[in-house]
Each structure stands twice: as structure tokens, then as C-alpha cells.
Design an enzyme around this catalytic site. Structure first.
Site, PDB file in Angstrom:
ATOM      1  N   THR A 185     -36.423 -29.858  -8.571  1.00 60.78           N
ATOM      2  CA  THR A 185     -37.474 -30.494  -9.375  1.00 60.78           C
ATOM      3  C   THR A 185     -37.305 -32.007  -9.247  1.00 60.78           C
ATOM      4  O   THR A 185     -36.209 -32.480  -8.946  1.00 60.78           O
ATOM      5  CB  THR A 185     -37.335 -30.106 -10.862  1.00 60.78           C
ATOM      6  OG1 THR A 185     -36.054 -30.567 -11.307  1.00 60.78           O
ATOM      7  CG2 THR A 185     -37.418 -28.604 -11.056  1.00 60.78           C
ATOM      8  N   GLU A 334     -40.797 -24.576 -10.182  1.00 56.96           N
ATOM      9  CA  GLU A 334     -40.206 -23.332 -10.690  1.00 56.96           C
ATOM     10  C   GLU A 334     -41.095 -22.117 -10.447  1.00 56.96           C
ATOM     11  O   GLU A 334     -40.662 -20.988 -10.657  1.00 56.96           O
ATOM     12  CB  GLU A 334     -39.976 -23.459 -12.211  1.00 56.96           C
ATOM     13  CG  GLU A 334     -38.877 -24.419 -12.622  1.00 56.96           C
ATOM     14  CD  GLU A 334     -39.355 -25.862 -12.755  1.00 56.96           C
ATOM     15  OE1 GLU A 334     -40.380 -26.217 -12.134  1.00 56.96           O
ATOM     16  OE2 GLU A 334     -38.702 -26.631 -13.479  1.00 56.96           O
ATOM     17  N   LYS A 442     -49.245 -37.550 -30.945  1.00 59.83           N
ATOM     18  CA  LYS A 442     -49.420 -36.918 -32.259  1.00 59.83           C
ATOM     19  C   LYS A 442     -49.941 -37.954 -33.241  1.00 59.83           C
ATOM     20  O   LYS A 442     -49.225 -38.844 -33.660  1.00 59.83           O
ATOM     21  CB  LYS A 442     -48.095 -36.321 -32.740  1.00 59.83           C
ATOM     22  CG  LYS A 442     -47.629 -35.198 -31.852  1.00 59.83           C
ATOM     23  CD  LYS A 442     -46.386 -34.502 -32.381  1.00 59.83           C
ATOM     24  CE  LYS A 442     -45.833 -33.569 -31.323  1.00 59.83           C
ATOM     25  NZ  LYS A 442     -44.806 -34.171 -30.461  1.00 59.83           N
ATOM     26  N   TRP A 447     -53.160 -33.428 -32.400  1.00 62.97           N
ATOM     27  CA  TRP A 447     -52.762 -33.800 -31.043  1.00 62.97           C
ATOM     28  C   TRP A 447     -53.926 -34.410 -30.276  1.00 62.97           C
ATOM     29  O   TRP A 447     -55.037 -33.905 -30.311  1.00 62.97           O
ATOM     30  CB  TRP A 447     -52.284 -32.563 -30.273  1.00 62.97           C
ATOM     31  CG  TRP A 447     -50.965 -32.058 -30.750  1.00 62.97           C
ATOM     32  CD1 TRP A 447     -50.150 -32.635 -31.678  1.00 62.97           C
ATOM     33  CD2 TRP A 447     -50.320 -30.864 -30.327  1.00 62.97           C
ATOM     34  NE1 TRP A 447     -49.036 -31.876 -31.864  1.00 62.97           N
ATOM     35  CE2 TRP A 447     -49.103 -30.783 -31.044  1.00 62.97           C
ATOM     36  CE3 TRP A 447     -50.628 -29.855 -29.404  1.00 62.97           C
ATOM     37  CZ2 TRP A 447     -48.211 -29.733 -30.871  1.00 62.97           C
ATOM     38  CZ3 TRP A 447     -49.738 -28.821 -29.235  1.00 62.97           C
ATOM     39  CH2 TRP A 447     -48.540 -28.762 -29.956  1.00 62.97           C
TER      40      TRP A 447
HETATM   41  P1  AMP Z   1     -43.874 -30.192  -9.715  1.00 66.99           P
HETATM   42  O1  AMP Z   1     -42.784 -29.292 -10.176  1.00 66.99           O
HETATM   43  O2  AMP Z   1     -43.387 -31.513  -9.216  1.00 66.99           O
HETATM   44  O3  AMP Z   1     -44.764 -29.494  -8.739  1.00 66.99           O
HETATM   45  O4  AMP Z   1     -44.786 -30.584 -10.971  1.00 66.99           O
HETATM   46  C1  AMP Z   1     -45.393 -29.597 -11.754  1.00 66.99           C
HETATM   47  C2  AMP Z   1     -46.232 -30.244 -12.820  1.00 66.99           C
HETATM   48  O5  AMP Z   1     -47.387 -30.896 -12.260  1.00 66.99           O
HETATM   49  C3  AMP Z   1     -46.820 -29.232 -13.791  1.00 66.99           C
HETATM   50  O6  AMP Z   1     -45.879 -28.836 -14.772  1.00 66.99           O
HETATM   51  C4  AMP Z   1     -48.002 -30.026 -14.371  1.00 66.99           C
HETATM   52  O7  AMP Z   1     -47.580 -30.904 -15.396  1.00 66.99           O
HETATM   53  C5  AMP Z   1     -48.468 -30.840 -13.191  1.00 66.99           C
HETATM   54  N1  AMP Z   1     -49.625 -30.174 -12.567  1.00 66.99           N
HETATM   55  C6  AMP Z   1     -49.639 -29.350 -11.505  1.00 66.99           C
HETATM   56  N2  AMP Z   1     -50.899 -28.962 -11.206  1.00 66.99           N
HETATM   57  C7  AMP Z   1     -51.727 -29.536 -12.120  1.00 66.99           C
HETATM   58  C8  AMP Z   1     -53.147 -29.517 -12.367  1.00 66.99           C
HETATM   59  N3  AMP Z   1     -54.000 -28.840 -11.582  1.00 66.99           N
HETATM   60  N4  AMP Z   1     -53.612 -30.239 -13.421  1.00 66.99           N
HETATM   61  C9  AMP Z   1     -52.788 -30.945 -14.209  1.00 66.99           C
HETATM   62  N5  AMP Z   1     -51.446 -31.011 -14.024  1.00 66.99           N
HETATM   63  C10 AMP Z   1     -50.914 -30.317 -12.998  1.00 66.99           C
END
Ligand code: AMP
Length: 549
Positions: A185, A334, A442, A447
Site C-alpha cells: 500500500t 487490498e 464533521k 458529515w
Molecule cells: P490504492 O490502494 O492506492 O489503490 O488506493 C485505494 C483508494 O483509492 C480507495 O480506498 C479509495 O479511497 C480511492 N479510490 C479508488 N477508486 C476510487 C473511485 N472510483 N472513486 C473515489 N475514490 C477511489
């Protein structure tokens, strides 16, 4: 009573075998930079993957051992995907855009013994090598005459090693639960965490992304894979394109708007995937091309967008410029990553274009095999009514059940993984991400979604980029601050910005102040990085806060 079906294992090696046997002439095109392209076929990719299998075995790599890459999207990286995992070893793809200390952490934590790297990353490799004492070999992904001038342990040339390796290799019949690859991550807070994918999870994920109401990848597609192969297995496209027998176009590190446009045009790409930032650069370049020419040049029918929310103007422009459907997807490291994909239902047949754009703003519905739900802080499920916001949780056969060598309480006893995203789900099951949990604002016990506010700010023509953060307010607890970057050559005042927001959001959501900046901070995966923004503005006081009066 058990069924009487064969217990064949789901293996990554079977994907390249399938592509090579059934789509042997289908092309894989790689942009190597400096105007050089490499072309070969799925059948040649199988031969070279088998050479890689022999190569890593000659280096002493055995099943379960980790082999790392620091590499862009090219045919060589693709061969490593198949050649390493096919032997039972584990490919750890490392993001070269991370800070050097994070890369060192990942290489050491994963216990990688060898690193395959692209030559334009040689300086980075030289910097990190002394801090990774367990790495026995650094292999440069190039020809002998392109070798970088550097001193690191076990420096070798990929093509020279490959030349000495046979392309005869029998893939072992591994247990499908064996680990195949690992991604970390991005770790914007705390250390990066390793997600260890298996052959089974990878093949199931590829199958589900090929489905019609998913990425719908077929043998008639030419797929431009813009998502880096070091980011969550390139959304599984190196696997799904082999499964479907699609043509695969790999852009290397050449991701300017102009390069993406040329590759889409020259390789007649029908589908592509990337993050919104890449789409913005492409659209900016496309703006300079004559509108009729644009339509002739680009035959792409759908662009898959994820990683962060796609602003509405991107969705609109893809339709206007190319007649292409921007399809949002949601997922994370994940989750392999794809869990939801936004495809319309029959009930959407009669939507006006404007209504369809509204629908496209959502992150989509969950793929078969995965489950998604929203929960309150006490762990109660919340209604799918399109407006109740809760913590998004997910489970399924391609969702992680733990991190590699790292304790974490993100999972509950029923396998639900807490994503850290806040979301709504509507009655049709469409997901809308409203915030990262730690970014939610908040205000007076209610929210406010920072993503919604950013989306409205971005719909102003003079705004290039927008971030909204919650800051302390003596009465409301927190209120939103809008921080924006203006588009080059355009102007807008704070009052005009607030008027624009006022027309588009509920009154109590209106940001209390607007600040203009030259640029916003981003993570190594191109997302807005709000941690430094909150630090930068921690002593900011709202003009609306009576305590300041
Ligand atoms: P990563 O593990 O770097 O791929 O990041 C994942 C995170 O990217 C997710 O938990 C979301 O917060 C954000 N994310 C992924 N796809 C979207 C989407 N279509 N719209 C908004 N946020 C997204």
C-alpha cells in the site's frame, strides 16, 4: 456429496499458455521511449516467460522466494509477471515514485533477493542498494550496450542473461493458494503494508474483470495499459488481457497527454485504464486537435477510471471528444484491486445524456463474488438508500485476509475488511465514495463530503485542481476550507468561487473560506495528499469563526 468435477488448480501460468495457444499472433506493443517500440506476440511472450523462469532458477530463486521489480510497463515487465510467478516465486512490484526510504523498507520487509530494474531508474537503485544488504543481484532490464555505469552487488544485464537461457520449461502444477505476487500500500500514514496475492485470487479477479458488465475485455480489444504495473498488478490487466487474448499496449514511462493520444491512435486502442490525472493530461492535449480529426484518430469506446473520483468534466469530455464512455471502477491494493465497476442497467436505457453523466459519477456495482456493505461505528449495517453514509467494508475471494508480516485490525470475525473509505450505496447497489474516513469533515455533528465539494469546485472552468480539508471551528467543531489551483491564464476570485459553490451544494456545506495556491501535494500514486495540507493550514483561522473576532 461432492461434485464429480476435476480439481484443476487455477494458475497464472495457464493464462499465458491459453493466450499463446489460442491467440498466438495477437500483439504486445511496448513503448521503450526515444521513439522506439518493441513488438511481439503472446506466443513470443510465453517463450520469453519460460526463459525468465529458467533465468531466475539459475540465480538460485526457489518457490516462495520474493523477486522485486522497479520497472515501467514494458514487455520485459510482463515476462517477469509470468516467468517469476509461474515458477512459484513471488513477484514484488515496487513503485519507483515512492520515497527512497519507503522503497528500502519494502525491499527489506518483503525479503526480496533480486531486483529487476529499468535503466532510467539506475540512480535510484544506486542510492538504495547499500541499504538493502539481502539483495544478491540487481538485473538491469536492457541490452548489453545499454548497461548503466554503476556499482551494485550482482549487477547483470537482463538480455545477456536471457540469451543464455532455454525457452523450454514446464510450469509446475502449484497449489492455487500459493502466493504469486505482492504489492505494498502507498502508506501515506505509517509504513507501507504488503498485500500477498495468490494464483487463485489473481485468476478469479482476471475472470471477473473480463466479464461483459465489468471491463468486458475481449479478443477484439486493443488495451492501452496506462495504470503502472507496479500499482496493484496494473489492475490485473496483464492477466485479463492474456485470458481474453486481447492486444496489449504498454506505454513504458511515456505518459504525457501527447504520448497517450498517439498510442491510442496508432495502436487503434479500444479500451484503456488509468487515474483521473492521466485522463486530464490526455484531454488537455486532445483539446488542441481538430474535433473531426479527434473522432477519426481515436476509436476507444471505454476508458476505465479509478484510484480517485473522476471529475464530471472528464466524463463529459470523453463523450464529446471521442464518443467514449468513462467507466468508473473502485478498488484498492487490498482488493486486487477491482471490486466495483460502473455499467448502466436496463432501467437506465432512457436516461438523458446529462442523467447518464450523473450516473457515471458513481463508482459502480460490486462484481459477482465480492460483497460490499456500509456500517456505522458500532458495526451495524446501514441502509442502501443513496444518502446514508457509512464505513465501506468488503469481502470476497480476491480480498486480502491479512497483511504480510504485519498485524492489523482491519478485519472482523466475518471476514469483512474495513476499507477506510466512507461511502453511500443506493437501492440498485451503486457505490459512491464520499471520503477517506480520515478526511471526512464533521460539522455540528453532521458529515460533509470533501470529495463532493472538490467535485463541484472542479466543475468551475477556471479551476485546475481542488482540495477540501476540515479545519477547527469554535462553534461547528470543523468547517471545510477549499484550496484551489487556477487553470493557466484564467482568473476567479474567492467570492466568485463561493457563488459557484453556493449554487451547487447545500447551504451548510458551503466552504467557510477559499485559498488559492500554485500547486497541491500528491502521493506517489498521484492522489491528493491531504496530510501535508492539514499541516500547512493548521494555524489557519476561518473568517467566519467568532473566536477570531
Ligand atoms: P490504492 O490502494 O492506492 O489503490 O488506493 C485505494 C483508494 O483509492 C480507495 O480506498 C479509495 O479511497 C480511492 N479510490 C479508488 N477508486 C476510487 C473511485 N472510483 N472513486 C473515489 N475514490 C477511489
Amino acid at each position: 456429496m461432492n461434485g464429480l468435477m476435476q480439481q484443476r488448480q487455477l494458475l497464472i501460468s495457464d493464462l499465458i499458455e491459453h493466450a499463446a495457444s489460442n491467440h498466438s499472433d495477437q500483439e504486445i506493443v511496448s513503448n521503450l521511449g526515444d521513439g522506439n517500440f518493441h513488438r511481439y506476440t503472446w506466443s513470443a511472450a510465453r517463450r520469453r516467460s519460460k526463459q525468465v523462469a529458467n533465468l531466475i532458477q539459475s540465480l538460485g530463486v526457489s518457490a516462495g522466494q520474493r523477486v522485486a521489480t522497479l520497472a515501467w510497463n514494458t514487455h520485459r515487465h510482463l515476462e517477469l509477471y509470468y516467468g517469476v510467478a509461474g515458477t512459484g516465486a513471488v513477484l514484488t512490484t515496487v513503485n519507483p515514485r515512492l520515497f527512497a526510504e519507503q522503497i528500502v523498507y519494502i525491499l527489506n520487509h518483503s525479503g526480496s533477493t533480486h531486483v529487476f530494474f529499468d535503466v532510467n531508474l539506475a540512480r535510484l537503485v544506486a542510492e538504495i542498494a547499500p541499504q538493502c544488504p539481502h539483495i544478491q543481484g540487481f538485473i538491469a532490464l536492457c541490452e548489453a550496450d545499454q548497461m548503466p555505469d554503476m556499482v551494485v552487488p550482482g549487477l547483470a544485464c537482463y538480455e545477456s542473461l536471457m540469451a543464455g537461457c532455454s525457452d523450454v520449461y514446464t510450469w509446475p502444477q502449484l497449489d492455487e493458494n500459493s502466493a504469486s505476487s505482492m504489492c505494498y500500500t502507498s502508506g501515506t500514514t505509517g509504513k507501507p503494508k504488503g498485500v500477498l496475492y495468490s494464483h487463485r485470487s489473481t485468476v478469479l479477479h482476471a475472470m471477473s474483470t473480463c466479464m461483459a458488465d465489468s471491463f468486458a475485455i475481449s479478443a477484439r480489444d486493443s488495451f492501452l495499459l496506462i495504470v503502472p504495473m507496479f500499482h496493484v498488478n496494473g489492475w490485473g490487466v496483464p492477466y485479463s488481457s492474456a485470458m481474453a487474448g486481447a492486444k496489449l499496449v504498454l506505454p513504458g514511462s511515456q505518459l504525457s497527454g501527447e504520448n497517450v493520444y498517439s498510442m491510442l491512435r496508432d495502436e487503434k486502442c479500444t479500451v484503456s485504464c488509468g487515474v483521473p490525472t492521466v485522463w486530464m493530461s490526455l484531454l488537455e492535449y486532445a483539446e488542441s486537435v481538430d474535433s473531426e480529426q479527434r473522432r477519426r484518430d481515436i476509436v476507444v469506446t471505454r476508458v476505465l477510471s479509478g484510484g480517485s473520483a473522476a471529475p464530471r468534466r472528464i466524463i463529459e469530455k470523453f463523450e464529446e471528444y471521442f464518443g467514449a464512455y468513462l467507466c468508473q471502477a473502485w478498488g484498492m491494493t487490498e482488493t486486487s484491486p477491482v471490486v466495483t465497476v460502473n455499467i448502466p442497467l436496463p432501467t437506465h436505457n432512457d436516461l438523458t445524456l446529462d442523467e447518464r453523466f450523473d450516473l457515471q459519477m458513481l463508482a459502480g456495482r460490486s462484481l459477482p463474488g465480492t460483497e460490499i456493505a456500509i456500517f456505522d461505528d458500532e458495526g451495524n449495517r446501514l441502509p442502501h438508500d443513496g444518502h446514508t453514509t457509512g464505513q465501506l467494508k468488503v469481502r470476497g475471494p480476491w480480498i486480502a485476509r491479512a497483511y504480510y508480516n504485519h498485524e492489523d485490525d482491519a478485519w472482523d470475525a466475518n471476514d469483512w475488511f474495513a476499507t477506510g473509505d466512507m461511502a453511500t450505496l443506493n437501492a440498485d447497489g451503486y457505490l459512491k465514495i464520499t471520503d477517506r474516513a480520515k478526511d471526512v469533515i464533521k460539522s455540528g455533528g453532521e458529515w460533509i463530503s470533501s470529495l463532493d465539494l472538490e467535485s463541484v469546485a472542479l466543475s468551475h472552468p477556471a479551476i485546475e485542481e481542488a482540495a477540501v480539508i476540515g479545519l477547527r471551528h469554535s462553534h461547528w467543531q470543523e468547517r471545510p476550507l477549499l484550496i484551489v489551483v487556477k487553470r493557466k491564464g484564467m482568473d476567479v476570485t474567492a467570492d466568485e468561487m463561493l457563488d459557484h459553490m453556493r449554487n451547487n451544494v447545500a447551504k451548510w456545506w458551503l466552504p467557510d473560506d477559499v485559498v488559492f495556491v500554485d500547486s497541491l501535494p500528491h502521493t506517489a500514486t498521484g492522489k491528493l495528499y491531504k496530510v501535508p495540507l492539514r499541516k500547512q493550514f493548521e494555524s489557519f483561522r476561518f473568517s467566519t469563526d467568532v473566536e477570531n473576532a
